[in-house]
Design a protein around this motif. Structure first.
Motif, PDB file in Angstrom:
ATOM      1  N   ALA A  24       0.157   1.753  -9.219  1.00 10.48           N
ATOM      2  CA  ALA A  24      -0.636   2.828  -8.610  1.00 10.48           C
ATOM      3  C   ALA A  24      -2.102   2.409  -8.597  1.00 10.48           C
ATOM      4  N   SER A  25      -2.304   1.111  -8.740  1.00 10.68           N
ATOM      5  CA  SER A  25      -3.627   0.508  -8.706  1.00 10.68           C
ATOM      6  C   SER A  25      -3.571  -0.596  -7.651  1.00 10.68           C
ATOM      7  N   GLY A  26      -4.524  -1.493  -7.634  1.00  9.27           N
ATOM      8  CA  GLY A  26      -4.481  -2.584  -6.667  1.00  9.27           C
ATOM      9  C   GLY A  26      -5.861  -3.172  -6.449  1.00  9.27           C
ATOM     10  N   SER A  27      -5.867  -4.352  -5.835  1.00 10.14           N
ATOM     11  CA  SER A  27      -7.124  -5.038  -5.567  1.00 10.14           C
ATOM     12  C   SER A  27      -6.970  -5.880  -4.302  1.00 10.14           C
ATOM     13  N   MET A  28      -7.941  -6.739  -4.062  1.00 10.55           N
ATOM     14  CA  MET A  28      -7.942  -7.534  -2.834  1.00 10.55           C
ATOM     15  C   MET A  28      -7.007  -8.731  -2.900  1.00 10.55           C
ATOM     16  N   THR A  29      -6.663  -9.182  -4.133  1.00  9.32           N
ATOM     17  CA  THR A  29      -5.776 -10.342  -4.277  1.00  9.32           C
ATOM     18  C   THR A  29      -4.810 -10.142  -5.440  1.00  9.32           C
ATOM     19  N   LYS A  30      -3.666 -10.811  -5.365  1.00 11.31           N
ATOM     20  CA  LYS A  30      -2.710 -10.790  -6.478  1.00 11.31           C
ATOM     21  C   LYS A  30      -3.347 -11.379  -7.735  1.00 11.31           C
ATOM     22  N   LYS A  73       0.820  -1.225   0.000  1.00 12.55           N
ATOM     23  CA  LYS A  73       0.000   0.000   0.000  1.00 12.55           C
ATOM     24  C   LYS A  73       0.846   1.263   0.000  1.00 12.55           C
ATOM     25  N   LYS A  74       1.930   1.249   0.761  1.00 13.52           N
ATOM     26  CA  LYS A  74       2.800   2.438   0.826  1.00 13.52           C
ATOM     27  C   LYS A  74       3.378   2.743  -0.560  1.00 13.52           C
ATOM     28  N   GLY A  75       3.760   1.701  -1.281  1.00 10.42           N
ATOM     29  CA  GLY A  75       4.261   1.889  -2.635  1.00 10.42           C
ATOM     30  C   GLY A  75       3.210   2.515  -3.537  1.00 10.42           C
ATOM     31  N   VAL A  76       1.967   2.035  -3.424  1.00 11.18           N
ATOM     32  CA  VAL A  76       0.871   2.609  -4.222  1.00 11.18           C
ATOM     33  C   VAL A  76       0.704   4.091  -3.869  1.00 11.18           C
TER      34      VAL A  76
END
Length: 195
Positions: A136-142, A29-32
């Motif tokens: 700079a995105s993301g979700s609940m799972t890889k 999260k910190k990277g995002v």
């Protein structure tokens, strides 16, 4: 395919809000957060059109504070959507993107497999060329991220990291603009590595 440049591109930040930021488990999260500040500053400091959008703010919360701080004007002018998952189904968003006058869109969003995926589909269907910013995105799972990135590639969308898009936009760090872009990366990303 023509290179994305500061003169032909725009940056779209989709639904980086209080609740959605808490749903990032696919990566750090910190990277995002660091990458989002860098992207927002590239837009503001180097005059690349930057459009911020949110969904259902009463439920999902305000835009991530790091974006608010570095892009206060763009945050104030954000497009607030009701519940449309594909941002391009919202008439105000669609109009705002058209008014940017750019056919190349650099898009990051939360979550990767929901609002980002549907919005990227909307962008492609509306004739835009797209780069998705994976970190700079993301979700609940890889798995959700990986499946989404595969889908983007099948649509002809490029999937980049934040620093890769910075290098695409500013391929010569010897120019004044390149120096500025490199310093933004150092300030927001490199100096925070491992912290």
């Amino acid at each position: 395919m023509e290179q994305f440049t500061p003169q032909n591109s725009a940056i779209l930040l989709v639904d980086h809000q209080k609740s959605t930021m808490e749903w990032i488990y696919s990566q750090d999260k910190k990277g995002v957060e660091n990458n989002l500040r860098m992207l927002a500053r590239l837009g503001v400091d180097l005059n690349i059109p930057l459009l911020i959008t949110t969904t259902m703010e009463d439920y999902v919360g305000q835009t991530f504070e790091g974006i608010q701080k570095v892009a206060p004007t763009q945050y104030a002018n954000r497009v607030k959507r009701g519940g449309t998952i594909n941002c391009f189904l919202d008439p105000n968003f669609n109009k705002s993107v058209k008014e940017l006058g750019r056919k190349k869109l650099i898009i990051a969003g939360l979550t990767t497999d929901i609002c980002l995926l549907q919005t990227v589909k909307g962008a492609v269907n509306n004739g835009y060329e797209v780069i998705v910013i994976a970190d700079a995105s993301g979700s609940m799972t890889k798995m959700a991220d990986e499946v989404s990135f595969d889908f983007f590639r099948q649509m002809g969308v490029k999937v980049y990291s934040s620093n890769a898009v910075l290098a695409e936009l500013f391929p010569d760090f010897g120019t004044p603009e390149g120096q500025k872009a490199m310093q933004i990366s150092i300030d927001e990303v490199v100096s925070k590595l491992g912290k």
